[in-house]
Design a protein around this motif. Structure first.
Motif, mmCIF file in Angstrom:
data_model
loop_
_atom_site.group_PDB
_atom_site.id
_atom_site.type_symbol
_atom_site.label_atom_id
_atom_site.label_comp_id
_atom_site.label_asym_id
_atom_site.label_seq_id
_atom_site.Cartn_x
_atom_site.Cartn_y
_atom_site.Cartn_z
ATOM 1 N N THR A 224 0.837 -1.207 0.000
ATOM 2 C CA THR A 224 0.000 0.000 0.000
ATOM 3 C C THR A 224 0.868 1.253 0.000
ATOM 4 N N ARG A 225 1.907 1.261 0.816
ATOM 5 C CA ARG A 225 2.823 2.409 0.847
ATOM 6 C C ARG A 225 3.528 2.580 -0.489
ATOM 7 N N ALA A 226 3.948 1.467 -1.090
ATOM 8 C CA ALA A 226 4.639 1.537 -2.378
ATOM 9 C C ALA A 226 3.717 2.117 -3.448
ATOM 10 N N VAL A 227 2.442 1.712 -3.441
ATOM 11 C CA VAL A 227 1.473 2.244 -4.411
ATOM 12 C C VAL A 227 1.275 3.736 -4.171
ATOM 13 N N ARG A 228 1.118 4.136 -2.891
ATOM 14 C CA ARG A 228 0.952 5.564 -2.578
ATOM 15 C C ARG A 228 2.156 6.379 -3.036
ATOM 16 N N THR A 229 3.337 5.860 -2.758
ATOM 17 C CA THR A 229 4.557 6.561 -3.162
ATOM 18 C C THR A 229 4.639 6.665 -4.679
ATOM 19 N N ALA A 230 4.299 5.588 -5.386
ATOM 20 C CA ALA A 230 4.340 5.622 -6.854
ATOM 21 C C ALA A 230 3.337 6.629 -7.404
ATOM 22 N N ARG A 231 2.135 6.681 -6.818
ATOM 23 C CA ARG A 231 1.131 7.667 -7.261
ATOM 24 C C ARG A 231 1.620 9.091 -7.018
ATOM 25 N N ARG A 232 2.191 9.316 -5.818
ATOM 26 C CA ARG A 232 2.684 10.657 -5.483
ATOM 27 C C ARG A 232 3.799 11.065 -6.448
ATOM 28 N N GLN A 233 4.716 10.151 -6.734
ATOM 29 C CA GLN A 233 5.804 10.464 -7.653
ATOM 30 C C GLN A 233 5.283 10.692 -9.075
ATOM 31 N N ALA A 234 4.243 9.936 -9.457
ATOM 32 C CA ALA A 234 3.649 10.143 -10.788
ATOM 33 C C ALA A 234 3.005 11.523 -10.861
ATOM 34 N N ARG A 235 2.294 11.937 -9.793
ATOM 35 C CA ARG A 235 1.683 13.277 -9.785
ATOM 36 C C ARG A 235 2.747 14.371 -9.878
ATOM 37 N N ILE A 236 3.828 14.184 -9.142
ATOM 38 C CA ILE A 236 4.908 15.171 -9.178
ATOM 39 C C ILE A 236 5.516 15.234 -10.578
ATOM 40 N N ALA A 237 5.698 14.067 -11.202
ATOM 41 C CA ALA A 237 6.267 14.035 -12.552
ATOM 42 C C ALA A 237 5.334 14.711 -13.543
ATOM 43 N N VAL A 238 4.018 14.481 -13.403
ATOM 44 C CA VAL A 238 3.046 15.103 -14.302
ATOM 45 C C VAL A 238 3.084 16.620 -14.115
ATOM 46 N N ARG A 239 3.117 17.084 -12.875
ATOM 47 C CA ARG A 239 3.186 18.526 -12.610
ATOM 48 C C ARG A 239 4.467 19.129 -13.170
ATOM 49 N N SER A 240 5.570 18.412 -12.991
ATOM 50 C CA SER A 240 6.849 18.906 -13.501
ATOM 51 C C SER A 240 6.839 18.990 -15.006
ATOM 52 N N ALA A 241 6.228 17.990 -15.657
ATOM 53 C CA ALA A 241 6.137 18.000 -17.115
ATOM 54 C C ALA A 241 5.242 19.148 -17.589
ATOM 55 N N ALA A 242 4.138 19.383 -16.879
ATOM 56 C CA ALA A 242 3.222 20.442 -17.259
ATOM 57 C C ALA A 242 3.913 21.800 -17.076
ATOM 58 N N THR A 243 4.645 21.941 -15.997
ATOM 59 C CA THR A 243 5.376 23.189 -15.746
ATOM 60 C C THR A 243 6.448 23.389 -16.811
ATOM 61 N N ALA A 244 7.132 22.341 -17.190
ATOM 62 C CA ALA A 244 8.188 22.450 -18.198
ATOM 63 C C ALA A 244 7.615 22.833 -19.545
ATOM 64 N N ARG A 245 6.378 22.388 -19.870
ATOM 65 C CA ARG A 245 5.763 22.769 -21.136
ATOM 66 C C ARG A 245 5.364 24.243 -21.135
ATOM 67 N N ARG A 246 4.896 24.702 -19.976
ATOM 68 C CA ARG A 246 4.464 26.100 -19.882
ATOM 69 C C ARG A 246 5.651 27.068 -19.911
ATOM 70 N N PHE A 247 6.693 26.653 -19.243
ATOM 71 C CA PHE A 247 7.874 27.534 -19.164
ATOM 72 C C PHE A 247 9.090 26.812 -19.733
ATOM 73 N N PRO A 248 9.150 26.709 -21.050
ATOM 74 C CA PRO A 248 10.287 25.980 -21.638
ATOM 75 C C PRO A 248 11.586 26.726 -21.395
ATOM 76 N N GLY A 249 12.613 25.947 -21.190
ATOM 77 C CA GLY A 249 13.966 26.366 -21.171
ATOM 78 C C GLY A 249 14.475 27.288 -20.251
#
Length: 181
Positions: A156-181
């Motif tokens: 359960t902890r591993a799934v929670r951690t994976a979800r949290r890391q996926a959300r962070i990665a999605v946010r980071s990707a979205a931020t990188a698209r908005r503010f390239p380079g």
């Protein structure tokens, strides 16, 4: 191990150690009573283990050896739970063969065999208690349940951690698209 448990195990196994030694030394004294039982068991043994001796005296001697060995294990506190279970198993054929009170026509013999049958039934119950005794420590069932609970919590902890890391990665990707380079 508490002194009460040690003493109880010695007392419980004592009769089986002595009877096992007697059966090893003189199986002929029990052979007449054991013959009806061994006649039923011998064909099954021959099928299960080809080449094993199945004469009555050998089977009485084997049962006695098991009682002697397992009784010593129980008395000394070594492998107590398996030893108690094995002793309980060896008690069944001997009790049925030696004390068939249901076939006796003489009332005195019937009462005597009934008493011995009930005594052996009490020993059987004591051996079952000894087989179940965990000496206050958690049993296998409890430990397995704890391992399972631990594994489930870890998953359960591993799934929670994976979800949290996926959300962070999605946010980071979205931020990188908005503010390239």
């Amino acid at each position: 191990m508490t002194p009460v448990r040690s003493l109880a195990r010695v007392m419980l196994s004592g009769i089986l150690v002595v009877e096992g030694a007697r059966s090893l030394a003189a199986p002929g004294r029990l052979a007449p009573a054991a013959t009806p039982m061994t006649d039923r068991v011998a064909p099954l043994l021959r099928r299960a283990v080809p080449g094993v001796p199945t004469d009555t005296e050998t089977l009485v001697r084997a049962n006695g050896a098991v009682q002697f060995g397992a009784g010593l294990l129980l008395a000394t506190g070594r492998l107590t739970r398996p030893a108690a279970l094995v002793l309980a198993g060896t008690l069944v054929p001997g009790t049925i063969a030696e004390h068939p009170f249901w076939t006796d026509t003489d009332p005195a013999l019937r009462v005597n065999n009934q008493l011995h049958f009930l005594k052996n039934l009490g020993l059987f119950g004591g051996l079952l208690l000894a087989a179940a005794d965990t000496e206050g420590k958690p049993g296998l069932r409890w430990r397995a349940g704890q391992r399972l609970d631990h594994s489930q919590r870890w998953a359960t902890r591993a799934v929670r951690t994976a979800r949290r890391q996926a959300r962070i990665a999605v946010r980071s990707a979205a931020t990188a698209r908005r503010f390239p380079g």
